[in-house]
Design an enzyme around this catalytic site. Sequence first.
Site, PDB file in Angstrom:
ATOM      1  N   LYS A  58       7.187   8.065  -5.914  1.00 58.32           N
ATOM      2  CA  LYS A  58       8.626   8.239  -5.616  1.00 58.32           C
ATOM      3  C   LYS A  58       8.608   9.560  -5.509  1.00 58.32           C
ATOM      4  O   LYS A  58       9.849  10.149  -4.893  1.00 58.32           O
ATOM      5  CB  LYS A  58       9.131   7.695  -6.287  1.00 58.32           C
ATOM      6  CG  LYS A  58      10.078   6.364  -6.124  1.00 58.32           C
ATOM      7  CD  LYS A  58      10.991   6.701  -5.045  1.00 58.32           C
ATOM      8  CE  LYS A  58      11.290   4.666  -4.936  1.00 58.32           C
ATOM      9  NZ  LYS A  58      12.652   4.450  -4.134  1.00 58.32           N
ATOM     10  N   SER A 313       2.631   0.453  -5.358  1.00 60.22           N
ATOM     11  CA  SER A 313       3.118   1.875  -5.122  1.00 60.22           C
ATOM     12  C   SER A 313       3.197   1.929  -6.612  1.00 60.22           C
ATOM     13  O   SER A 313       4.248   3.252  -6.053  1.00 60.22           O
ATOM     14  CB  SER A 313       4.382   0.975  -4.170  1.00 60.22           C
ATOM     15  OG  SER A 313       5.162   0.019  -5.532  1.00 60.22           O
TER      16      SER A 313
END
Length: 420
Positions: A58, A313
């Site tokens: 992110k 992720s």
Amino acid sequence: MPNISTISVAIENIIRAAENLKGVIIHTPLLENPLLSERYDANIRLKREDLQVVRSYKIRGAYHKIHGLSETQLQHGVVCASAGNHAQGVAMACRKKGIHGTIYMPSPTPSQKVTQVKMFGKDSIDVVLIGDTFDDAYAEALQFSKQTGAVLIPPFDDEKIIEGQGTVGKEILDDSSSSIDYLILPIGGGGLAAGVSSYFSELSPNTKIIGVEPAGAPAMQKSLERGEVITLDSIDKFVDGAAVKRVGTLNFEICKKNLDRVITVAEGHVCGEILRLYNEQAIVVEPAAALSLAALEILKDEIKGKNVVCIVSGSNNDITRTAEIKERSLLYEGLKHYFIVNFPQRAGALREFLTDVLGPNDDIAHFEYSKKNSRDRGPALIGIELENQTDLAPLMDRMVKKKFRYEYVNDQPDLFHYLI
């Protein structure tokens, strides 16, 4: 509002984003995984974004978005709403850029996540805990932006965010000496999928790109089926990094064009993968990061002999969720079962249940008993762990044979969620 007429992001913008991110992020490794390769008879590599500086991808989109803002735009700082990885990415971006950020998080956010955000942002941010849900926090962030002029940094539905996330795809192709047959990635709001698929569609068009969502929040899959973005009425929030009611509008348009398909994975399956990764390989992942790895089991027949890349992720997993993760995994695998058993209120009834009903490898993991003197039977809620799925039918047969009246709870969702 995104410009949906573009329905793509240019690879030169992703390349520019990669330049902007130099010295801010780490170029995470693309690692061969012998255990998974052997298990699925394929060449499987993992893109380890769980090793990123904020332990998720992110930071890429957050920093690139903030980096692209002018000094005039930044004079009132930035604001975002998030209960997890996006907040950490924005926090670190603010510290790196020397600007002020205000981060709204729902009040029930675990203290571990709040602490992480403050650690990455230090004096560059203020954290405001407000409301019960992400939607409550987002509404406050939006109002704050309107009142102060702070720039709202969205979590996924924004071209700059997508470009930043797309740098994951650039690194994968930069590090690949052979062709990639399958790319498997998680989908929440769709920012990662949109960015990576944009890069691959230009430079590796023969790669099949499979998006993976949690079964309890199939927002992208349902939107693709309908041909338009829809809002789910309700979702299972367990896979919190990927559980959204509505995907991004621009992200949807890009994914509709670039993804081969979107599949879903049950939350219990995700939990089993989290535990296996830790127990077998000492890899700690958050639920959303386990989606692409859990999908290997679903895709095992078609990926045999293929070159496969799975994007891992993030690793921001709250240790306090371990018990719930184990519970969900056992339930999904059919190894834990709950019963309401009516015990005759006589001496030796419980001993008889233990010796004559339980199998040699069955284990009582939960027991709540309520004795009521005015009745000849007392109900008990019992959770039993089995060694094999096939042990369930014999267990139930023995309860009938020994005249223990029972009610099976697992297949009664309303009762199950109330009691357990």
